[in-house]
Design an enzyme around this catalytic site. Structure first.
Site, PDB file in Angstrom:
ATOM      1  N   GLN A 261      -1.094 -42.032   9.912  1.00 21.54           N
ATOM      2  CA  GLN A 261      -2.313 -42.373  11.031  1.00 21.54           C
ATOM      3  C   GLN A 261      -1.574 -42.905  12.392  1.00 21.54           C
ATOM      4  O   GLN A 261      -0.757 -43.490  12.518  1.00 21.54           O
ATOM      5  CB  GLN A 261      -3.338 -43.201  10.478  1.00 21.54           C
ATOM      6  CG  GLN A 261      -2.978 -44.541  10.161  1.00 21.54           C
ATOM      7  CD  GLN A 261      -3.754 -45.350   9.117  1.00 21.54           C
ATOM      8  OE1 GLN A 261      -5.113 -45.024   8.947  1.00 21.54           O
ATOM      9  NE2 GLN A 261      -3.346 -46.504   8.459  1.00 21.54           N
ATOM     10  N   ASP A 313      -5.824 -54.929   7.165  1.00 20.56           N
ATOM     11  CA  ASP A 313      -5.716 -56.051   8.176  1.00 20.56           C
ATOM     12  C   ASP A 313      -5.581 -57.365   7.985  1.00 20.56           C
ATOM     13  O   ASP A 313      -5.546 -58.160   8.987  1.00 20.56           O
ATOM     14  CB  ASP A 313      -6.975 -55.732   9.213  1.00 20.56           C
ATOM     15  CG  ASP A 313      -8.283 -55.719   8.422  1.00 20.56           C
ATOM     16  OD1 ASP A 313      -8.367 -56.492   7.510  1.00 20.56           O
ATOM     17  OD2 ASP A 313      -9.127 -54.877   8.800  1.00 20.56           O
ATOM     18  N   GLU A 333      -2.246 -51.530   0.013  1.00 19.62           N
ATOM     19  CA  GLU A 333      -2.450 -51.033   1.440  1.00 19.62           C
ATOM     20  C   GLU A 333      -1.573 -49.769   1.272  1.00 19.62           C
ATOM     21  O   GLU A 333      -0.315 -49.842   1.139  1.00 19.62           O
ATOM     22  CB  GLU A 333      -2.331 -51.923   2.391  1.00 19.62           C
ATOM     23  CG  GLU A 333      -2.219 -51.207   3.731  1.00 19.62           C
ATOM     24  CD  GLU A 333      -3.248 -50.363   4.435  1.00 19.62           C
ATOM     25  OE1 GLU A 333      -3.162 -49.327   4.866  1.00 19.62           O
ATOM     26  OE2 GLU A 333      -4.408 -50.662   3.996  1.00 19.62           O
ATOM     27  N   ASP A 365      -0.823 -46.016  -2.237  1.00 15.20           N
ATOM     28  CA  ASP A 365      -2.218 -45.384  -2.397  1.00 15.20           C
ATOM     29  C   ASP A 365      -3.049 -45.874  -3.450  1.00 15.20           C
ATOM     30  O   ASP A 365      -2.575 -46.100  -4.678  1.00 15.20           O
ATOM     31  CB  ASP A 365      -1.953 -43.929  -2.561  1.00 15.20           C
ATOM     32  CG  ASP A 365      -3.328 -43.124  -2.777  1.00 15.20           C
ATOM     33  OD1 ASP A 365      -3.997 -43.022  -1.927  1.00 15.20           O
ATOM     34  OD2 ASP A 365      -3.723 -42.897  -3.847  1.00 15.20           O
ATOM     35  N   ALA A 366      -4.381 -46.349  -2.910  1.00 16.83           N
ATOM     36  CA  ALA A 366      -5.461 -46.894  -3.789  1.00 16.83           C
ATOM     37  C   ALA A 366      -5.450 -46.287  -5.312  1.00 16.83           C
ATOM     38  O   ALA A 366      -5.447 -46.851  -6.304  1.00 16.83           O
ATOM     39  CB  ALA A 366      -6.537 -47.342  -3.087  1.00 16.83           C
ATOM     40  N   ASP A 386     -12.408 -51.683   0.567  1.00 20.35           N
ATOM     41  CA  ASP A 386     -12.400 -52.022   1.767  1.00 20.35           C
ATOM     42  C   ASP A 386     -11.606 -50.699   2.502  1.00 20.35           C
ATOM     43  O   ASP A 386     -10.587 -50.864   3.116  1.00 20.35           O
ATOM     44  CB  ASP A 386     -12.062 -53.067   2.423  1.00 20.35           C
ATOM     45  CG  ASP A 386     -12.389 -53.424   3.864  1.00 20.35           C
ATOM     46  OD1 ASP A 386     -13.230 -52.612   4.151  1.00 20.35           O
ATOM     47  OD2 ASP A 386     -11.962 -54.280   4.439  1.00 20.35           O
TER      48      ASP A 386
END
Length: 523
Positions: A261, A313, A333, A365-366, A386
């Site tokens: 991203q 974050d 994350e 990856d979750a 989240d």
């Protein structure tokens, strides 16, 4: 004897030239695919680009390939000159494509303008790439490099080189060009490779087909095109910086383009904001409203271990570290670039939470982590999900029945899971779809929502693997909070008539309804 030797030398030259030409074919094919991947990547980064947009772009590119093959037919009688012209134009358009699209997104107020640039760029690149094979096939059949009787074999070789080149381009873009050079410079370098390949073909092969004056003219045109792309390459950083700043109201203080991203951090005074692919993730003026509402309902007074999926974050981890009794936080994350920014640029905002010894950061990856993770024998007392809004299929799978079923395996008996679920006002169908999907995985769910000025009305889902829906509560041991208290939380479970609850089919890996819900919601 002499004639035999000459025939052998001619055959050897033919093989050598054929190899050069096929290598050029592969290079041109690689360049053509890279151009299209660059446009797709840029469209996704700046405009969200879901499966519909991607499908339309790819379909348009394939259609343009066929159109190019048809439109070039009248020029096959002048295949040599036409090939040089096609490659020169393709190198220029392809090399400039990413910069042009970036500028369109940055400086055109209307989305239709940038969409038009994307459509025109796709059509032109596809048409020019589609014209290459008929031209090369014609050149190969003119007897100097191959005979007409070998047409089938020649076509097979051309296709093999074309597909192999596409493979190289497909691998080069995500693993080399994009991470090392970025979109604009990556496309520009590809344009230079494209023009260089055309130059090689001109020097070594077409000199036998065209006149000396035509060859010199062609080489000068290619050199001019190379100069144009090289100029773009030199000034690409300034172009990108200026264009990127146009997309954001506040000054950019940090930028990363990771494998996943585009990450931007802006600041105006004390107002610091994080954007992922152009979407706002938090604003320091009011993020505490979101973060407190996400974290504290999920942690009971006895919670000791917490799993955070997403939230790179570090804001969720910051609040968890304030809650007495929390001994272990596992932070999963996907993007290491987000973690790096959280530990540097965002460190003051998250209070250095990711460097706390109680926080274990996992880059994964979750969904993949949940499938293969070594979950503590007793499970986690709380799971906090989240994640970004599910506006693409890749993100949509993280809001599926299958995903929540995997998360259930990580929960301790009686543990709570909380999910950020988007806006029940702006994206009501998506919000209630998430609630229904969590229920389909065996949870009892209590939805709630709060007002976050930057985002508007924002919703969450509190879930437990029981028959009775959990009652949201602020832990009695919670620290002093700026926004959330029990009275606010009780009011948060009430939904007005215009956003009243509804039951929908769950979103699954096979039918990711949530992605379409998000698209229609924000539209």
């Amino acid at each position: 004897m002499t004639s035999t030797r000459q025939a052998g030398e001619a055959t050897e030259a033919s093989v050598r030239w054929r190899a050069v030409l096929l290598a050029a074919v592969a290079a041109c094919a690689a360049c053509g695919l890279v151009y299209e991947l660059a446009l797709l990547t840029l469209a996704a980064s700046l405009n969200g680009g879901g499966i519909v947009a991607t499908s339309l772009i790819v379909a348009g590119y394939i259609a343009a390939l066929g159109a190019g093959a048809l439109l070039i037919k009248p020029l096959l009688a002048h295949a040599a000159i036409a090939f040089i012209a096609v490659e020169a134009v393709l190198g220029i358009i392809g090399g400039l494509s990413a910069a042009a699209l970036y500028a369109a997104f940055a400086f055109l107020d209307e989305l239709d303008g940038s969409t038009l640039v994307l459509a025109v760029g796709t059509a032109l690149i596809g048409g020019l790439v589609g014209a290459e094979v008929p031209l090369l096939m014609t050149l190969l059949q003119r007897g100097r490099v191959a005979g007409a009787a070998d047409a089938g074999r020649t076509l097979a070789n051309l296709n093999a080189a074309d597909y192999l080149g596409a493979l190289v381009g497909g691998l080069a873009w995500p693993f080399l060009l994009l991470p090392q050079l970025g979109m604009i410079r990556g496309a520009a370098v590809t344009g230079i490779v494209n023009l260089a390949a055309a130059g090689v073909v001109s020097i070594f092969l077409l000199r036998h087909v065209v006149s000396g004056r035509q060859l010199v003219t062609a080489l000068c045109a290619l050199a001019a095109a190379l100069g144009l792309i090289a100029t773009l390459l030199v000034h690409s950083h300034d172009i990108e910086t200026t264009g990127r700043q146009q997309l954001y109201a506040d000054p950019i203080i940090a930028y990363r383009h990771s494998a996943y991203q585009e990450i931007v951090v802006t600041r105006r005074g004390d107002d610091l904001r994080l954007y992922l692919d152009g979407g706002l993730q938090f604003c320091t003026r009011d993020e505490y409203r979101y973060t407190e509402s996400l974290v504290y309902p999920a942690v009971s007074d006895g919670a000791r271990s917490v799993l955070v999926l997403g939230g790179g974050d570090g804001l969720a981890a910051r609040e968890l570290l304030r809650q007495p009794g929390i001994e272990q936080i596992v932070q999963v994350e996907l993007d290491p670039a987000v973690i790096e920014l959280a530990r540097t640029t965002l460190r003051d905002v998250n209070a250095g939470s990711l460097d706390n010894p109680r926080v274990h950061v996992v880059i994964d990856d979750a969904m993949s982590w949940l499938r293969g993770a070594a979950v503590p024998p007793a499970g986690f007392d709380a799971v906090i999900v989240d994640l970004r809004d599910p506006d693409t299929p890749v993100l949509g799978r993280l809001y599926s029945t299958e995903f929540y079923a995997l998360a259930a395996r990580a929960l301790a008996p009686g543990g709570l899971m909380v999910v950020q679920a988007g806006s029940p006002y702006s994206t009501p169908t998506a919000f209630w779809r998430i609630i229904s999907t969590i229920r389909s995985a065996g949870y009892a769910v209590t939805p709630y929502h709060v007002h976050v000025p930057t985002f508007g009305d924002w919703g969450f889902a509190l879930a437990r693997l029981t028959d009775i829906a959990p009652t949201p509560a602020v832990p009695s041991t919670a620290p002093a909070l700026r926004f959330l208290d029990q009275q606010v939380l009780e009011a948060a479970t009430v939904f007005s008539g215009d956003i009243r609850p509804r039951t929908l089919d769950p979103s699954t890996l096979d039918n990711p309804h949530i992605v379409e819900d998000m698209r229609h919601g924000w539209d």
